[in-house]
Design an enzyme around this catalytic site. Structure first.
Site, PDB file in Angstrom:
ATOM      1  N   TYR A 195      -6.599   1.661 -14.414  1.00 48.19           N
ATOM      2  CA  TYR A 195      -6.109   2.448 -13.284  1.00 48.19           C
ATOM      3  C   TYR A 195      -7.259   3.249 -12.676  1.00 48.19           C
ATOM      4  CZ  TYR A 195      -3.301   5.713 -10.541  1.00 48.19           C
ATOM      5  OH  TYR A 195      -2.757   6.446  -9.517  1.00 48.19           O
ATOM      6  N   LYS A 234       4.340   1.665   0.291  1.00 49.17           N
ATOM      7  CA  LYS A 234       3.670   2.177   1.475  1.00 49.17           C
ATOM      8  C   LYS A 234       4.672   2.865   2.406  1.00 49.17           C
ATOM      9  CE  LYS A 234       0.991  -2.087   1.186  1.00 49.17           C
ATOM     10  NZ  LYS A 234       0.835  -3.424   1.777  1.00 49.17           N
ATOM     11  N   GLU A 236      -4.071  -8.393  -4.897  1.00 54.31           N
ATOM     12  CA  GLU A 236      -3.103  -9.474  -4.735  1.00 54.31           C
ATOM     13  C   GLU A 236      -3.223 -10.060  -3.334  1.00 54.31           C
ATOM     14  OE1 GLU A 236       0.542  -7.370  -5.405  1.00 54.31           O
ATOM     15  OE2 GLU A 236       0.817  -6.918  -3.280  1.00 54.31           O
ATOM     16  N   HIS A 277      -6.027   2.160  -0.839  1.00 53.68           N
ATOM     17  CA  HIS A 277      -5.410   0.832  -0.798  1.00 53.68           C
ATOM     18  C   HIS A 277      -5.785   0.196   0.547  1.00 53.68           C
ATOM     19  CE1 HIS A 277      -1.571  -1.719  -1.653  1.00 53.68           C
ATOM     20  NE2 HIS A 277      -2.403  -2.389  -0.885  1.00 53.68           N
ATOM     21  N   LYS A 322       1.850  -4.005 -14.660  1.00 56.33           N
ATOM     22  CA  LYS A 322       2.351  -4.659 -13.456  1.00 56.33           C
ATOM     23  C   LYS A 322       3.154  -5.910 -13.813  1.00 56.33           C
ATOM     24  CE  LYS A 322      -1.223  -3.429 -10.058  1.00 56.33           C
ATOM     25  NZ  LYS A 322      -2.168  -3.998  -9.075  1.00 56.33           N
ATOM     26  N   ARG A 346       6.697   4.380   8.704  1.00 53.94           N
ATOM     27  CA  ARG A 346       7.952   3.714   8.367  1.00 53.94           C
ATOM     28  C   ARG A 346       9.066   4.769   8.315  1.00 53.94           C
ATOM     29  NH1 ARG A 346       6.705  -0.867   3.757  1.00 53.94           N
ATOM     30  NH2 ARG A 346       4.579  -1.383   4.393  1.00 53.94           N
ATOM     31  N   ARG A 389       2.616 -14.013   3.456  1.00 52.85           N
ATOM     32  CA  ARG A 389       3.687 -13.821   4.437  1.00 52.85           C
ATOM     33  C   ARG A 389       3.240 -12.795   5.468  1.00 52.85           C
ATOM     34  NH1 ARG A 389       4.989  -8.769   2.760  1.00 52.85           N
ATOM     35  NH2 ARG A 389       5.012  -8.362   0.519  1.00 52.85           N
ATOM     36  N   ASN A 409      -0.653 -11.500  -0.273  1.00 55.04           N
ATOM     37  CA  ASN A 409       0.701 -11.685   0.243  1.00 55.04           C
ATOM     38  C   ASN A 409       0.699 -12.855   1.209  1.00 55.04           C
ATOM     39  OD1 ASN A 409       2.217  -9.394  -0.947  1.00 55.04           O
ATOM     40  ND2 ASN A 409       0.650  -8.217   0.113  1.00 55.04           N
TER      41      ASN A 409
END
Length: 464
Positions: free
Chosen positions: A220, A255, A307, A226, A176, A357, A311, A309
């Site tokens: 992994y 995603k 992680e 997720h 990553k 999406r 935002r 985010n």
């Protein structure tokens, strides 16, 4: 009593209190339009910015003012900090909302806004800096007693040292980019002989995409889900979680479909994962809308921090529809220095939500499909929300992300929500370009998806 004390502290800390009157929206597409609409409902003036490629976009047409900030390439427009700050100055904007992507998690941009006397509608700069690096974020999570996956920092180690360490971790592993995001800057390695070549490739990719070639390697999980938790916090120490979203359906770590609640979690684990997100946000002093992301191992039933985010997320409408809260409005109120007017017990979760999406891309090759939309018809009906920025005659640009719309369904149950989304997708008409609606219909009709028996590998199985 606690609420009263927080209110008193708010008025005592009048130096942090501002009144946002005019927002410059430093973004494009559906998120720019989404922010603009909330601002108008709050009585806040709006300034849109746009590249020459976006001059016919809806966020440009509907804003109170609009400023062209450069040519189509993002580096010379939406990532051009001096141009954005100049646009704010000439329009007398008092604040900037960065949306998602672009400069939304850029410490330099947030710092520049403060230096120019602008309110950055996002978390404090310390949080952006702490959580912007995935390596540093994992260290913060560990200190906050949040479970993390075994990992190895690559930079500073010889190829021999890296190979030896990874051999002890057992394959497969995931490389990553520490500064990566949006599914970019990641690579799975199954064979030890592929490790060093992939590291070299990803270093170049990370340097070009993020300006930072720092990499790390972690174990992994072969059958992961997720899961992410939505956080809302103010500048006075008040904080709530707004439930979790399941973002397991992905393509190349990006995603494409999200839902809430996650059908894989029982109430005990749901409470554990949501409370751990709050604990981490408290530890780092978070004060805005943000998301803490996890990997959930279906075999062991354990979750691991991935992680944070700092935002608003693409998939925030999934949460909004379940709880009836405007997250952009909450984000603006927090930026003004207001204390939250709700506590955890006030959050009521209602039914099930799914977001698809809709991308302008070939559903078989996933190649982008720019071009003119000849005819566009958006779906409607009970329980359907559409966040978009396109219209009949609109020219989809080749310069930016391929997402052109998000369709969100809301229903009392997951099965009803799936059927409602399928109905909405079949109603949608986008003529003139390729799009991925047929792919979404395949996913929603897949036996494993409907039966909650899948992982991040689902799309690979469907497309075989």
């Amino acid at each position: 009593m606690k609420a009263l004390l927080n209110t008193i502290r708010f008025f005592l800390k009048s130096g942090n209190k501002v009144k946002i009157k005019k927002v410059l929206i430093a973004n494009r597409g559906e998120i720019a339009l989404r922010i603009l609409r909330t601002c108008k409902e709050m009585g806040i003036e709006t300034v849109s910015v746009h590249s020459t490629a976006d001059e016919e976009s809806l966020h440009v047409k509907l804003a109170d003012e609009s400023v062209c900030i450069g040519p189509p390439r993002s580096a010379k427009s939406y990532l051009n900090i001096p141009a954005l700050l100049s646009a704010a100055e000439i329009t007398n904007a008092d604040s900037i909302h960065p949306g998602f992507g672009f400069l939304s998690e850029n410490f330099e941009f947030a710092s520049s806004c403060k230096q120019w006397g602008l309110t950055f509608i996002g978390p404090n700069m310390d949080c952006i800096k702490k959580m912007g690096s995935k390596i540093q974020a994992k260290e913060m999570a560990k200190k906050a007693n949040i479970p993390i996956l075994e990992s190895l920092s690559v930079n500073g180690l010889s190829d021999k040292e890296v190979t030896q360490a990874v051999g002890e971790m057992t394959l497969p592993v995931l490389i990553k980019a520490s500064a990566g995001g949006g599914g970019r800057g990641m690579c799975r390695v199954d064979k030890i002989e592929d490790l060093i070549p992939q590291i070299r490739r990803l270093e170049e990719e990370a340097k070009a995409a993020f300006g930072d070639d720092t990499l790390f390697i972690e174990k992994y999980i072969t059958s992961p889900r997720h899961i992410e938790v939505q956080i809302l916090a103010d500048q006075h120490g008040n904080m709530v979680h707004l439930g979790e979203r399941d973002c397991t359906v992905q393509r190349r770590f990006q995603k494409i479909l999200e839902e809430s609640p996650s059908p894989i979690l029982d109430e005990k684990i749901r409470n554990q994962i949501c409370n751990s997100a709050v604990r981490l946000a408290q530890y780092v002093g978070y004060d805005s809308v943000g998301t803490v992301e996890y990997l959930f191992d279906q075999n062991t039933r354990k979750f691991y921090f991935m992680e944070m985010n700092t935002r608003i997320q693409v998939e925030h409408p999934v949460t909004e529809q379940r709880i009836g809260l405007d997250l952009i409005a909450e984000q603006i109120k927090v930026a003004e220095g207001r204390p939250l007017d709700l506590k955890q017990s006030d959050i009521q979760f209602n039914g099930h939500c799914i977001e698809c999406r809709i991308n302008a891309e070939n559903p078989k090759t996933f190649a982008p499909s720019p071009g003119q939309i000849i005819h566009y018809y958006r779906p409607g009906g009970i329980g359907i929300r559409v966040d978009d920025f396109i219209y009949s005659g609109y020219m989809v640009s080749p310069y930016y992300d391929s997402m052109v719309a998000k369709i969100i369904s809301h229903a009392p149950t997951r099965s009803k929500c799936i059927e409602r989304m399928k109905r909405a997708l079949k109603e949608t008409i986008i003529d003139g370009i390729h799009h991925n609606i047929s792919l979404h219909l395949k996913i929603l009709s897949d036996t494993n998806f409907k039966g909650n028996n899948y992982s991040t590998n689902l799309l690979d199985q469907i497309l075989r």
